[in-house]
Design an enzyme around this catalytic site. Structure first.
Site, mmCIF file in Angstrom:
data_model
loop_
_atom_site.group_PDB
_atom_site.id
_atom_site.type_symbol
_atom_site.label_atom_id
_atom_site.label_comp_id
_atom_site.label_asym_id
_atom_site.label_seq_id
_atom_site.Cartn_x
_atom_site.Cartn_y
_atom_site.Cartn_z
ATOM 1 N N ASP A 178 -5.621 -8.670 -10.232
ATOM 2 C CA ASP A 178 -4.282 -8.220 -9.900
ATOM 3 C C ASP A 178 -4.320 -6.701 -9.814
ATOM 4 O O ASP A 178 -4.526 -6.018 -10.825
ATOM 5 C CB ASP A 178 -3.290 -8.676 -10.972
ATOM 6 C CG ASP A 178 -1.856 -8.223 -10.697
ATOM 7 O OD1 ASP A 178 -1.636 -7.495 -9.695
ATOM 8 O OD2 ASP A 178 -0.959 -8.586 -11.481
ATOM 9 N N ASP A 222 -8.595 -8.804 -4.696
ATOM 10 C CA ASP A 222 -7.378 -9.578 -4.437
ATOM 11 C C ASP A 222 -7.029 -10.381 -5.677
ATOM 12 O O ASP A 222 -7.924 -10.786 -6.431
ATOM 13 C CB ASP A 222 -7.557 -10.516 -3.237
ATOM 14 C CG ASP A 222 -6.216 -10.913 -2.619
ATOM 15 O OD1 ASP A 222 -5.950 -10.518 -1.472
ATOM 16 O OD2 ASP A 222 -5.434 -11.615 -3.286
ATOM 17 N N TRP A 231 -10.891 -8.608 6.880
ATOM 18 C CA TRP A 231 -11.206 -7.177 6.980
ATOM 19 C C TRP A 231 -12.553 -6.856 6.323
ATOM 20 O O TRP A 231 -13.350 -6.090 6.858
ATOM 21 C CB TRP A 231 -10.092 -6.355 6.321
ATOM 22 C CG TRP A 231 -8.911 -6.134 7.214
ATOM 23 C CD1 TRP A 231 -8.544 -6.891 8.302
ATOM 24 C CD2 TRP A 231 -7.941 -5.092 7.107
ATOM 25 N NE1 TRP A 231 -7.398 -6.385 8.869
ATOM 26 C CE2 TRP A 231 -7.008 -5.282 8.161
ATOM 27 C CE3 TRP A 231 -7.760 -4.040 6.230
ATOM 28 C CZ2 TRP A 231 -5.912 -4.436 8.346
ATOM 29 C CZ3 TRP A 231 -6.673 -3.188 6.406
ATOM 30 C CH2 TRP A 231 -5.767 -3.387 7.455
ATOM 31 N N LYS A 259 -1.109 -1.213 5.544
ATOM 32 C CA LYS A 259 -0.025 -1.902 6.225
ATOM 33 C C LYS A 259 1.312 -1.483 5.638
ATOM 34 O O LYS A 259 1.481 -1.437 4.418
ATOM 35 C CB LYS A 259 -0.186 -3.425 6.103
ATOM 36 C CG LYS A 259 0.968 -4.198 6.737
ATOM 37 C CD LYS A 259 0.629 -5.648 6.960
ATOM 38 C CE LYS A 259 0.441 -6.428 5.691
ATOM 39 N NZ LYS A 259 0.131 -7.844 5.941
ATOM 40 N N GLY A 314 -10.513 -12.480 3.529
ATOM 41 C CA GLY A 314 -11.742 -11.731 3.756
ATOM 42 C C GLY A 314 -11.983 -11.247 5.163
ATOM 43 O O GLY A 314 -13.079 -10.768 5.462
ATOM 44 N N ASP A 340 -4.247 -4.272 3.184
ATOM 45 C CA ASP A 340 -3.443 -5.179 4.006
ATOM 46 C C ASP A 340 -2.512 -5.978 3.107
ATOM 47 O O ASP A 340 -2.064 -7.060 3.458
ATOM 48 C CB ASP A 340 -4.369 -6.112 4.804
ATOM 49 C CG ASP A 340 -3.672 -6.697 6.036
ATOM 50 O OD1 ASP A 340 -2.768 -6.045 6.575
ATOM 51 O OD2 ASP A 340 -4.036 -7.811 6.451
#
Length: 241
Positions: free
Chosen positions: A128, A112, A94, A192, A92, A152
């Site tokens: 998912d 997530d 970000w 990312k 958490g 990320d």
């Protein structure tokens, strides 16, 4: 990356504060009992990482929060009232920064596959992202087009460099495919990546769909990490939901 001297973090503290960047005596960790060499190296790195210590001091969920803080200070990604989708959000860090910066009139949806503790101003969805039902659930929770989609996420590694890189890039490409469906015109995609030949295909796609695309390694990203971040601004599409 821009200099951080004189800038303030979400907690109001300069990122160049001595407690964050000053030199300290290095802590050594030995391999004892059942602790493996790799575990000892990881623990030693954590204990000697000023970002880890500073994140704990400021009550931030993770050291990764500083990466978003630094990127936001340079590119002004977060503003009051924005709708933000955070993919791969746990634990958490970000989302925590985003919620503070978009304020109560904004919206932050954290997604997530792992469970994540609640955060003020954040809607948390354990899901998912690669599952078939994920896009519909996420769109419903967003309740409108996103101004910023940030990811990320990183696929679990198996130790084979080429395979790991391809899996990570596949996840980044999937994140962008979904972002392209929910971003508002002029929106931003932050993701990312890991340095390697396969990044070119995604960067070419982003250059087609956005006014400006930059790839950057923020200071909080560990020097020995192959990770980089792509910041794509000015989305030319705008399908939104």
């Amino acid at each position: 990356m821009s200099k951080t001297k004189g800038t303030k973090s979400s907690a109001g503290k300069s990122l160049s504060d001595p407690s964050l960047t000053g030199r300290k005596e290095k802590i050594r960790v030995k391999t004892v009992n059942k602790r493996s060499t790799s575990s000892a190296r990881w623990l030693e790195r954590q204990l000697n990482d000023p970002y880890v210590a500073e994140a704990q001091k400021r009550g931030l969920r993770s050291r990764a929060a500083f990466k978003l803080i630094e990127l936001d200070e340079k590119y002004k990604l977060l503003r009051k009232g924005l709708r933000v989708l955070d993919l791969g959000a746990a634990p958490g860090g970000w989302s925590q920064v985003a919620a503070e910066r978009v304020g109560p009139k904004g919206r932050v949806l954290a997604v997530d596959i792992l469970a994540m503790d609640p955060l003020p101003g954040v809607t948390v969805m354990q899901q998912d992202f690669m599952a078939d039902e994920a896009p519909a659930r996420i769109r419903a929770a967003l309740d409108g087009p996103a101004d910023l989609v940030m990811s990320d996420m990183a696929a679990p590694t198996i130790g084979h460099t080429r395979t790991d890189h391809l899996r990570i890039m596949a996840m980044a490409e999937t994140a962008y495919q979904f972002a392209a469906e929910v971003l508002a015109p002029g929106g931003t995609f932050l993701c990312k990546l890991f340095q390697g030949g396969a990044t070119k295909d995604l960067l070419d796609l982003l250059k087609r769909d956005f006014e400006q695309v930059r790839h950057v390694k923020p200071p909080a990203s560990r020097a020995d990490s192959a990770e980089i971040y792509v910041v794509a601004t000015g989305f030319r599409g705008g399908k939104g939901s």
